[in-house]
Design an enzyme around this catalytic site. Structure first.
Site, PDB file in Angstrom:
ATOM      1  N   ILE A  19       0.835  -1.213   0.000  1.00  0.00           N
ATOM      2  CA  ILE A  19       0.000   0.000   0.000  1.00  0.00           C
ATOM      3  C   ILE A  19       0.869   1.262   0.000  1.00  0.00           C
ATOM      4  O   ILE A  19       0.587   2.236  -0.696  1.00  0.00           O
ATOM      5  CB  ILE A  19      -0.942  -0.010   1.236  1.00  0.00           C
ATOM      6  CG1 ILE A  19      -1.902  -1.205   1.155  1.00  0.00           C
ATOM      7  CG2 ILE A  19      -1.704   1.297   1.337  1.00  0.00           C
ATOM      8  CD1 ILE A  19      -2.653  -1.510   2.461  1.00  0.00           C
ATOM      9  N   TYR A 155      -2.182  -7.863  16.752  1.00  0.00           N
ATOM     10  CA  TYR A 155      -2.468  -6.966  15.618  1.00  0.00           C
ATOM     11  C   TYR A 155      -3.785  -6.217  15.853  1.00  0.00           C
ATOM     12  O   TYR A 155      -3.853  -5.000  15.666  1.00  0.00           O
ATOM     13  CB  TYR A 155      -2.509  -7.786  14.331  1.00  0.00           C
ATOM     14  CG  TYR A 155      -2.637  -6.980  13.061  1.00  0.00           C
ATOM     15  CD1 TYR A 155      -1.535  -6.326  12.507  1.00  0.00           C
ATOM     16  CD2 TYR A 155      -3.849  -6.885  12.391  1.00  0.00           C
ATOM     17  CE1 TYR A 155      -1.644  -5.610  11.322  1.00  0.00           C
ATOM     18  CE2 TYR A 155      -3.969  -6.172  11.205  1.00  0.00           C
ATOM     19  CZ  TYR A 155      -2.864  -5.532  10.670  1.00  0.00           C
ATOM     20  OH  TYR A 155      -2.990  -4.820   9.498  1.00  0.00           O
TER      21      TYR A 155
HETATM   22  N1  LIG Z   1      -2.639  -5.817   3.400  1.00  0.00           N
HETATM   23  C1  LIG Z   1      -3.729  -5.784   4.130  1.00  0.00           C
HETATM   24  O1  LIG Z   1      -4.644  -6.607   3.988  1.00  0.00           O
HETATM   25  C2  LIG Z   1      -3.914  -4.718   5.165  1.00  0.00           C
HETATM   26  C3  LIG Z   1      -5.182  -4.567   5.755  1.00  0.00           C
HETATM   27  C4  LIG Z   1      -5.354  -3.605   6.725  1.00  0.00           C
HETATM   28  C5  LIG Z   1      -4.296  -2.803   7.113  1.00  0.00           C
HETATM   29  N2  LIG Z   1      -3.084  -2.983   6.525  1.00  0.00           N
HETATM   30  C6  LIG Z   1      -1.993  -2.121   6.986  1.00  0.00           C
HETATM   31  O2  LIG Z   1      -1.482  -1.411   5.885  1.00  0.00           O
HETATM   32  C7  LIG Z   1      -0.099  -1.126   6.108  1.00  0.00           C
HETATM   33  C8  LIG Z   1       0.721  -1.570   4.915  1.00  0.00           C
HETATM   34  O3  LIG Z   1       0.526  -2.943   4.731  1.00  0.00           O
HETATM   35  P1  LIG Z   1       0.942  -3.721   3.400  1.00  0.00           P
HETATM   36  O4  LIG Z   1      -0.066  -4.790   3.257  1.00  0.00           O
HETATM   37  O5  LIG Z   1       1.186  -2.766   2.298  1.00  0.00           O
HETATM   38  O6  LIG Z   1       2.298  -4.404   3.917  1.00  0.00           O
HETATM   39  P2  LIG Z   1       3.674  -4.780   3.201  1.00  0.00           P
HETATM   40  O7  LIG Z   1       4.259  -5.841   4.052  1.00  0.00           O
HETATM   41  O8  LIG Z   1       3.478  -5.022   1.740  1.00  0.00           O
HETATM   42  O9  LIG Z   1       4.510  -3.444   3.374  1.00  0.00           O
HETATM   43  C9  LIG Z   1       4.886  -2.988   4.654  1.00  0.00           C
HETATM   44  C10 LIG Z   1       6.196  -2.235   4.532  1.00  0.00           C
HETATM   45  O10 LIG Z   1       6.500  -1.724   5.831  1.00  0.00           O
HETATM   46  C11 LIG Z   1       7.893  -1.889   6.042  1.00  0.00           C
HETATM   47  N3  LIG Z   1       8.181  -1.935   7.467  1.00  0.00           N
HETATM   48  C12 LIG Z   1       7.925  -2.954   8.335  1.00  0.00           C
HETATM   49  N4  LIG Z   1       8.365  -2.633   9.556  1.00  0.00           N
HETATM   50  C13 LIG Z   1       8.914  -1.400   9.474  1.00  0.00           C
HETATM   51  C14 LIG Z   1       9.554  -0.559  10.395  1.00  0.00           C
HETATM   52  N5  LIG Z   1       9.740  -0.926  11.676  1.00  0.00           N
HETATM   53  N6  LIG Z   1       9.995   0.657   9.973  1.00  0.00           N
HETATM   54  C15 LIG Z   1       9.838   1.029   8.682  1.00  0.00           C
HETATM   55  N7  LIG Z   1       9.246   0.255   7.750  1.00  0.00           N
HETATM   56  C16 LIG Z   1       8.792  -0.947   8.145  1.00  0.00           C
HETATM   57  C17 LIG Z   1       8.237  -3.199   5.358  1.00  0.00           C
HETATM   58  O11 LIG Z   1       9.634  -3.292   5.076  1.00  0.00           O
HETATM   59  C18 LIG Z   1       7.369  -3.129   4.111  1.00  0.00           C
HETATM   60  O12 LIG Z   1       8.077  -2.545   3.025  1.00  0.00           O
HETATM   61  C19 LIG Z   1       0.252  -1.816   7.426  1.00  0.00           C
HETATM   62  O13 LIG Z   1       0.153  -0.892   8.489  1.00  0.00           O
HETATM   63  C20 LIG Z   1      -0.817  -2.873   7.559  1.00  0.00           C
HETATM   64  O14 LIG Z   1      -1.022  -3.258   8.885  1.00  0.00           O
HETATM   65  C21 LIG Z   1      -2.863  -3.919   5.562  1.00  0.00           C
END
Ligand SMILES: NC(=O)c1ccc[n+]([C@@H]2O[C@H](COP(=O)([O-])OP(=O)(O)OC[C@H]3O[C@@H](n4cnc5c(N)ncnc54)[C@H](O)[C@@H]3O)[C@@H](O)[C@H]2O)c1
Length: 256
Positions: A19, A155
């Site tokens: 995202i 979470y």
């Molecule tokens: N994918 C889903 O279904 C979903 C649903 C609801 C909420 N979210 C939230 O959306 C956000 C993005 O999720 P995504 O699905 O794109 O995940 P993703 O795993 O594709 O990307 C997450 C990114 O965050 C980085 N990251 C992790 N820990 C970190 C830290 N300590 N400092 C800096 N960067 C860090 C990772 O390296 C990665 O590049 C998150 O907060 C997740 O909880 C995702």
């Protein structure tokens, strides 16, 4: 045509994947200069390369959102190199494993450190530059912060904290002309969710996807781009009367 974020500077955490990467590309296409912040510096560089290839402006910053010194240095470099700060998207997040009956303490700490404390640390560092010309903060919640998702205890709790923090920040920062809103996405197919989807299908990703889609009245999971478009709305002037809002983007999952 004028972009919705022309002349603005955006700081997006976790922008090396999923995202956050989609948001970096969209915000840059709408005229923002973007600080692409990620724990994984190489992934951040890849996002910057994509933005630049599309004609945008971005810098890659390797930082751990759970470490105050990292975050403060990244915000300072953003202000120096991109000329201020207008939008903070607290997107970086990690998932967790297990119910309270079997979750590991270290997993709980990691989940809270990145999702909840990371949001606090980035926001604290960003408030002074955001106060200069007024700005917006977008916190990444989740439907897991609103309703229970099985075996995701840490979470759910950490995202619940992000939702509560959003409301608290909105009232505290309004006098500084900073609006604060949260997005609560439903399931988006990104690297973060793949293990959960696989587990839900007893190891079979397709089966896990089908089981999950069945929970979504709209009939499909979200895409990173769909969430990025919600973030763009909250980042720009189209949402000028929104602060303290918790915006669900979940295909009707929590409406049932
Ligand atoms: N994918 C889903 O279904 C979903 C649903 C609801 C909420 N979210 C939230 O959306 C956000 C993005 O999720 P995504 O699905 O794109 O995940 P993703 O795993 O594709 O990307 C997450 C990114 O965050 C980085 N990251 C992790 N820990 C970190 C830290 N300590 N400092 C800096 N960067 C860090 C990772 O390296 C990665 O590049 C998150 O907060 C997740 O909880 C995702």
């Amino acid at each position: 045509m004028a972009g919705k974020l022309d002349g603005r500077v955006a700081f997006i955490t976790g922008a090396g994947s999923g995202i956050g990467r989609a948001a970096a590309e969209l915000f840059a296409a709408e005229g923002a200069a973007v600080a692409v912040v990620d724990l994984n510096g190489e992934a951040a560089e890849e996002t910057v390369a994509k933005v630049v290839a599309e004609g945008g402006r971005a810098v890659a910053l390797a930082a751990n959102v759970a470490v105050a010194a990292d975050v403060e240095a990244a915000v300072a470099r953003t202000v120096e190199e991109l000329g201020g700060l207008d939008v903070l998207y607290n997107n970086a997040g990690v998932d967790s494993r297990g119910s309270v009956a079997d979750a590991e303490e270290a997993d709980w700490d990691r989940c809270f450190n990145v999702n909840a404390k990371g949001t606090f640390l980035c926001s604290r560092a960003a408030v002074p530059p955001l106060s200069v010309r007024g700005g917006t903060i977008i916190n990444q919640g989740s439907v897991a912060g609103l309703v229970a998702v099985p075996n995701f205890a840490a979470y759910c709790a950490a995202k619940g904290a992000v939702v509560a923090l959003t409301r608290s920040m909105a009232i505290d920062l309004a006098p500084r002309r900073i609006r604060v809103n949260a997005i609560c996405p439903g399931t988006v197919f990104t690297p973060l969710m793949e293990p959960m989807l696989r587990a839900r299908g007893d190891g079979d990703l397709e089966a896990g996807l089908a089981k999950t889609v069945a929970k979504y009245p709209i009939g499909h999971l979200g895409s990173p781009e769909e969430i990025a478009r919600v973030a763009l709305f909250l980042a720009g002037d189209d949402s000028s009367f929104l602060t303290g809002s918790i915006v669900t983007a979940d295909g009707g999952m929590t409406a049932q």
